[in-house]
Write an enzyme that holds these catalytic residues in place. Structure first.
Site, PDB file in Angstrom:
ATOM      1  N   GLU A 190      31.219 -52.612  44.919  1.00 46.17           N
ATOM      2  CA  GLU A 190      30.251 -52.868  43.848  1.00 46.17           C
ATOM      3  C   GLU A 190      30.927 -53.513  42.651  1.00 46.17           C
ATOM      4  OE1 GLU A 190      27.064 -52.120  44.685  1.00 46.17           O
ATOM      5  OE2 GLU A 190      28.005 -51.529  46.565  1.00 46.17           O
ATOM      6  N   PRO A 247      31.562 -63.326  41.525  1.00 48.71           N
ATOM      7  CA  PRO A 247      30.357 -64.139  41.306  1.00 48.71           C
ATOM      8  C   PRO A 247      30.119 -64.442  39.823  1.00 48.71           C
ATOM      9  CG  PRO A 247      29.798 -61.960  42.223  1.00 48.71           C
ATOM     10  CD  PRO A 247      31.284 -62.061  42.212  1.00 48.71           C
ATOM     11  N   ASP A 295      35.723 -88.418  50.324  1.00 46.67           N
ATOM     12  CA  ASP A 295      35.007 -87.151  50.478  1.00 46.67           C
ATOM     13  C   ASP A 295      33.755 -87.112  49.612  1.00 46.67           C
ATOM     14  OD1 ASP A 295      36.907 -86.044  52.119  1.00 46.67           O
ATOM     15  OD2 ASP A 295      37.830 -84.805  50.572  1.00 46.67           O
ATOM     16  N   ARG A 325      43.855 -78.648  52.077  1.00 47.82           N
ATOM     17  CA  ARG A 325      43.626 -79.977  52.657  1.00 47.82           C
ATOM     18  C   ARG A 325      43.961 -81.106  51.685  1.00 47.82           C
ATOM     19  NH1 ARG A 325      38.835 -82.404  51.354  1.00 47.82           N
ATOM     20  NH2 ARG A 325      38.544 -83.557  53.283  1.00 47.82           N
TER      21      ARG A 325
END
Ligand code: 6GU
Length: 222
Positions: A113, A86, A164, A150
């Site tokens: 963690e 993150p 897209d 893709r």
């Protein structure tokens, strides 16, 4: 392209690799995706891959050694190593296009963690899929893998990703299929007209309108 994914939860990938477009891309040899259990690289007799963090605090920390050994084993001169965290660079469609040009990706899924800070030194880049916290990098690695595969030439119909959402910082235009009238909600007349120039104009306008309403932040980047 080859993609190697390092994880302590290899079973999480079963459905992802055995359904739909990803399954077909693997069968048709557009991509070779290998899942590696980090535990297999543990030298500990109990196959330990994590331990308590120095300095205290809650949670277990992924140890560097098995992950270093795995990357060393798998790496070639063409490899780019991606660490899922993150704290990484926020993932965008433009990055998917860049990564789709690579020959070999090694993706490390962080978990628990945290992971030992020294694991960062293995990575060419760190990627986050958004401002929220997942229990681990596995889902995030599937998200980026899906978006990359893709885009590999031949995987989906040629040029079908040109419209897209997010290409040119625009959201996609609305699409319709049969029936023409569903519970009083009608397909816009212009789409039934066969007039290609008008259809294109309608789609451009709808794309802009939708982006203005839902994602004005994207328009500022255009
Ligand atoms: Cl890459 N990992 C985790 N654990 N949480 C996330 C993420 C990654 N991206 C957004 N949230």
């Amino acid at each position: 392209m080859r993609i190697d994914i390092l994880t302590i939860f290899p079973n999480m990938f079963n459905g992802f690799l055995t359904e739909s477009i990803i399954k077909r891309a693997i069968q048709d040899k557009y991509v070779d995706i290998q899942i590696h259990d980090i535990r297999a690289y543990s030298k500990d007799k109990h196959k330990k891959v994590d331990d308590y963090g120095f300095g205290g605090g809650k949670g277990m920390v992924l140890m560097p050694e098995p992950i270093f050994d795995a990357v060393e084993d798998i790496k070639t001169k063409d490899s780019k190593v991606i660490l899922m965290t993150p704290q990484g660079e926020p993932y965008k469609q433009a990055k998917a296009y860049d990564l789709a040009k690579e020959k070999h990706l090694i993706i490390i899924c962080g978990h628990y963690e945290g992971f030992d800070e020294r694991i960062r030194s293995l990575a060419d880049m760190e990627i986050s899929i958004g401002d929220y916290v997942l229990t681990g990098g596995e889902l995030a690695s599937m998200v980026i893998t899906d978006s990359i595969v893709r885009l590999i030439d031949g995987v989906i119909e040629k040029d079908s990703h040109l419209n897209d959402s997010f290409n040119n910082n625009l959201l996609d235009y609305p699409v319709y299929t049969k029936p023409v009238d569903f519970k009083g909600m009608k397909v816009p007349e212009v789409l039934l007209s066969g007039h290609h120039a008008n259809i294109e104009k309608f789609r451009k306008e709808e794309s802009l309108k939708r982006t203005k309403e839902r994602r004005p932040d994207l328009l500022e980047k255009r």
